[in-house]
Design a protein around this motif. Sequence first.
Motif, mmCIF file in Angstrom:
data_model
loop_
_atom_site.group_PDB
_atom_site.id
_atom_site.type_symbol
_atom_site.label_atom_id
_atom_site.label_comp_id
_atom_site.label_asym_id
_atom_site.label_seq_id
_atom_site.Cartn_x
_atom_site.Cartn_y
_atom_site.Cartn_z
ATOM 1 N N GLN A 241 0.918 -1.098 -0.156
ATOM 2 C CA GLN A 241 -0.020 -0.161 0.090
ATOM 3 C C GLN A 241 0.952 1.230 0.102
ATOM 4 O OE1 GLN A 241 -2.440 -0.698 3.487
ATOM 5 N NE2 GLN A 241 -0.611 -0.288 4.840
ATOM 6 N N PHE A 242 0.210 2.346 -0.145
ATOM 7 C CA PHE A 242 1.063 3.602 -0.316
ATOM 8 C C PHE A 242 0.817 4.416 0.892
ATOM 9 C CE2 PHE A 242 0.649 2.572 -4.855
ATOM 10 C CZ PHE A 242 2.198 2.613 -4.982
ATOM 11 N N ASP A 243 1.670 5.362 1.505
ATOM 12 C CA ASP A 243 1.437 6.488 2.440
ATOM 13 C C ASP A 243 0.836 7.556 1.731
ATOM 14 O OD1 ASP A 243 3.673 7.431 1.764
ATOM 15 O OD2 ASP A 243 4.786 6.957 3.655
ATOM 16 N N ASP A 244 0.949 8.666 2.745
ATOM 17 C CA ASP A 244 0.503 9.984 2.041
ATOM 18 C C ASP A 244 1.417 10.541 1.095
ATOM 19 O OD1 ASP A 244 -1.745 9.808 3.309
ATOM 20 O OD2 ASP A 244 -1.203 10.920 5.264
ATOM 21 N N TYR A 245 2.695 10.032 1.272
ATOM 22 C CA TYR A 245 3.701 10.497 0.219
ATOM 23 C C TYR A 245 3.956 9.572 -0.853
ATOM 24 C CZ TYR A 245 4.616 13.541 4.564
ATOM 25 O OH TYR A 245 4.487 14.483 5.307
ATOM 26 N N MET A 246 3.010 8.864 -1.034
ATOM 27 C CA MET A 246 3.190 7.697 -2.342
ATOM 28 C C MET A 246 4.592 6.906 -2.031
ATOM 29 S SD MET A 246 0.401 7.893 -3.681
ATOM 30 C CE MET A 246 1.006 6.771 -5.004
ATOM 31 N N VAL A 247 4.917 6.607 -0.785
ATOM 32 C CA VAL A 247 5.875 5.639 -0.683
ATOM 33 C C VAL A 247 5.397 3.966 -0.237
ATOM 34 C CG1 VAL A 247 7.749 4.850 0.902
ATOM 35 C CG2 VAL A 247 7.503 7.319 0.449
ATOM 36 N N SER A 248 5.687 3.395 -1.145
ATOM 37 C CA SER A 248 5.010 1.890 -1.026
ATOM 38 C C SER A 248 5.482 0.963 0.241
ATOM 39 C CB SER A 248 5.071 1.157 -2.171
ATOM 40 O OG SER A 248 6.733 0.816 -2.398
ATOM 41 N N THR A 249 4.659 0.270 1.013
ATOM 42 C CA THR A 249 5.061 -0.383 2.211
ATOM 43 C C THR A 249 4.593 -1.895 1.870
ATOM 44 O OG1 THR A 249 4.931 1.487 3.591
ATOM 45 C CG2 THR A 249 4.980 -0.699 4.510
ATOM 46 N N TYR A 250 5.714 -2.707 1.635
ATOM 47 C CA TYR A 250 5.116 -4.157 1.309
ATOM 48 C C TYR A 250 5.182 -4.843 2.733
ATOM 49 C CZ TYR A 250 5.906 -8.972 -0.065
ATOM 50 O OH TYR A 250 5.554 -10.161 -0.230
ATOM 51 N N SER A 251 3.901 -5.516 3.108
ATOM 52 C CA SER A 251 3.570 -6.043 4.360
ATOM 53 C C SER A 251 3.598 -7.658 4.436
ATOM 54 C CB SER A 251 2.216 -5.576 4.851
ATOM 55 O OG SER A 251 1.263 -6.056 3.739
ATOM 56 N N GLY A 252 4.126 -8.293 3.453
ATOM 57 C CA GLY A 252 4.260 -9.714 3.110
ATOM 58 C C GLY A 252 5.706 -10.048 3.592
ATOM 59 N N SER A 253 6.091 -11.310 3.232
ATOM 60 C CA SER A 253 7.270 -11.906 3.675
ATOM 61 C C SER A 253 7.800 -12.612 2.447
ATOM 62 C CB SER A 253 7.367 -12.736 4.941
ATOM 63 O OG SER A 253 6.708 -13.733 4.612
ATOM 64 N N PHE A 254 9.062 -13.062 2.290
ATOM 65 C CA PHE A 254 9.718 -14.080 1.345
ATOM 66 C C PHE A 254 9.003 -15.238 1.105
ATOM 67 C CE2 PHE A 254 12.696 -17.387 0.071
ATOM 68 C CZ PHE A 254 12.912 -17.045 -1.359
ATOM 69 N N TRP A 255 8.604 -16.011 2.334
ATOM 70 C CA TRP A 255 8.253 -17.054 2.405
ATOM 71 C C TRP A 255 6.603 -17.204 2.088
ATOM 72 C CZ3 TRP A 255 11.717 -20.280 2.384
ATOM 73 C CH2 TRP A 255 12.845 -20.220 3.091
ATOM 74 N N GLN A 256 5.987 -16.000 2.259
ATOM 75 C CA GLN A 256 4.694 -15.886 1.601
ATOM 76 C C GLN A 256 4.417 -15.868 0.309
ATOM 77 O OE1 GLN A 256 3.384 -12.360 3.719
ATOM 78 N NE2 GLN A 256 2.123 -13.489 5.120
ATOM 79 N N LEU A 257 5.670 -15.612 -0.501
ATOM 80 C CA LEU A 257 5.399 -15.918 -2.053
ATOM 81 C C LEU A 257 5.664 -17.177 -2.615
ATOM 82 C CD1 LEU A 257 8.258 -13.002 -2.624
ATOM 83 C CD2 LEU A 257 5.991 -12.801 -2.978
ATOM 84 N N LEU A 258 6.126 -18.027 -1.695
ATOM 85 C CA LEU A 258 6.013 -19.577 -2.073
ATOM 86 C C LEU A 258 4.794 -20.067 -1.676
ATOM 87 C CD1 LEU A 258 9.778 -20.269 -0.665
ATOM 88 C CD2 LEU A 258 8.978 -19.375 -3.077
ATOM 89 N N ASN A 259 3.648 -19.692 -2.177
ATOM 90 C CA ASN A 259 2.299 -20.319 -1.778
ATOM 91 C C ASN A 259 2.051 -21.333 -3.062
ATOM 92 O OD1 ASN A 259 0.725 -18.672 -4.053
ATOM 93 N ND2 ASN A 259 1.960 -17.289 -3.000
#
Length: 378
Positions: free
Chosen positions: A148-166
């Motif tokens: 998601q993005f904050d008010d300054y359009m800086v993205s924040t990733y809330s997942g982890s590397f292991w979640q990619l391996l679904n």
Amino acid sequence: MLDYPTLKIIWWLLVGVLLVGFAIMDGHDMGVGTLLPFVGKSDIERRVIINTVGPHWDGNQVWFITGGGAIFAAWPLVYATAFSGFYWAMLAVLWALFLRPVGFDYRSKIANPTWRSLWDWGLFVGGAVPPLIFGVAFGNLLQGVPFQFDDYMVSTYSGSFWQLLNPFALLAGVVSSAMITMQGASYLAHRTEGVIQERAVKGTVGAALVMVLAFVGAGMWMQRIPGYHITSIIDPAGLSDPMGKTVVREAGAWMANYARQPLLWLLPALGVAGAALAAALSLARFTLSGFIASSLALVGVIGTAGASMFPFIMPSSSRPDASLTVWDSVSSHLTLGIMFWVTMIFVPLILFYTSWAYSVMRGKVTVEQIRANEHSAY
């Protein structure tokens, strides 16, 4: 200059072309590396295999570099968000790719079986890991990435590397790995003869079968995955503003484009038919036609992913409204226009010198050639 909405669509298509070019050209290098320890049973056979791609692999890297540069310049928000969220995955790709140049250059410098075997497996890792990770990444894009993005359009990733391996992402990784292995095997079948060619043909058939089964399975699974749908009005000529729209997730949304444009079904059909033709033509020893059919299968698979997601490029699972699309995550009108004309000049040049290089170095690579050029061949 072309208008802004047209340039947005053109750059979506051009990035797709660059991805296809990377898969076809650099893909057969990686596929050959993946097959190296299995198709080559002796040192001289493995040297034959390496020399089929030795003169070209570094030139083919231009597709990888150009594709990354195009995403950076045309879709800066996508580039920043993807490299933030997929940071460790991208590092794994880079670490694997590091093994390729040193493996090609140093593998045959020392006539030591242990030394050469280690570099053979290094080339295997450099060829097998990137396609797997790229496929896993596409599998995650189809499910949505938690950012998601904050008010300054800086993205924040809330997942982890292991979640990619679904599970679904890993299945997409199997599709990617199998199609790149098929591409390498069909190329190897065309450039070799005798027992090496026999093994390469078997590799083509096996990889094509795995690719088709995994691709069809992933397609059936994708129909049950919640896709993304824009419910607000989009201004195609508007400036980039990822938060200026409303997005909902709906089951089967990724199939909506096929319902609106039935001709898009030709893309998955091309993926399946191309792989089947590659296997059949290789078995019949029409190896060049088999390689072309394999390349068309890659076009079908990659095109299927792009057509399913359009206009989305990087959907957000944690905040769907922040999803990045063709319309709201691109560079300025001026930047896209300049890049378009630069691309129109340089891509034909790349195609020209690549075609010239392959035409000059065409033909079979044989054991006799390697023995006659013991100190100059790879």
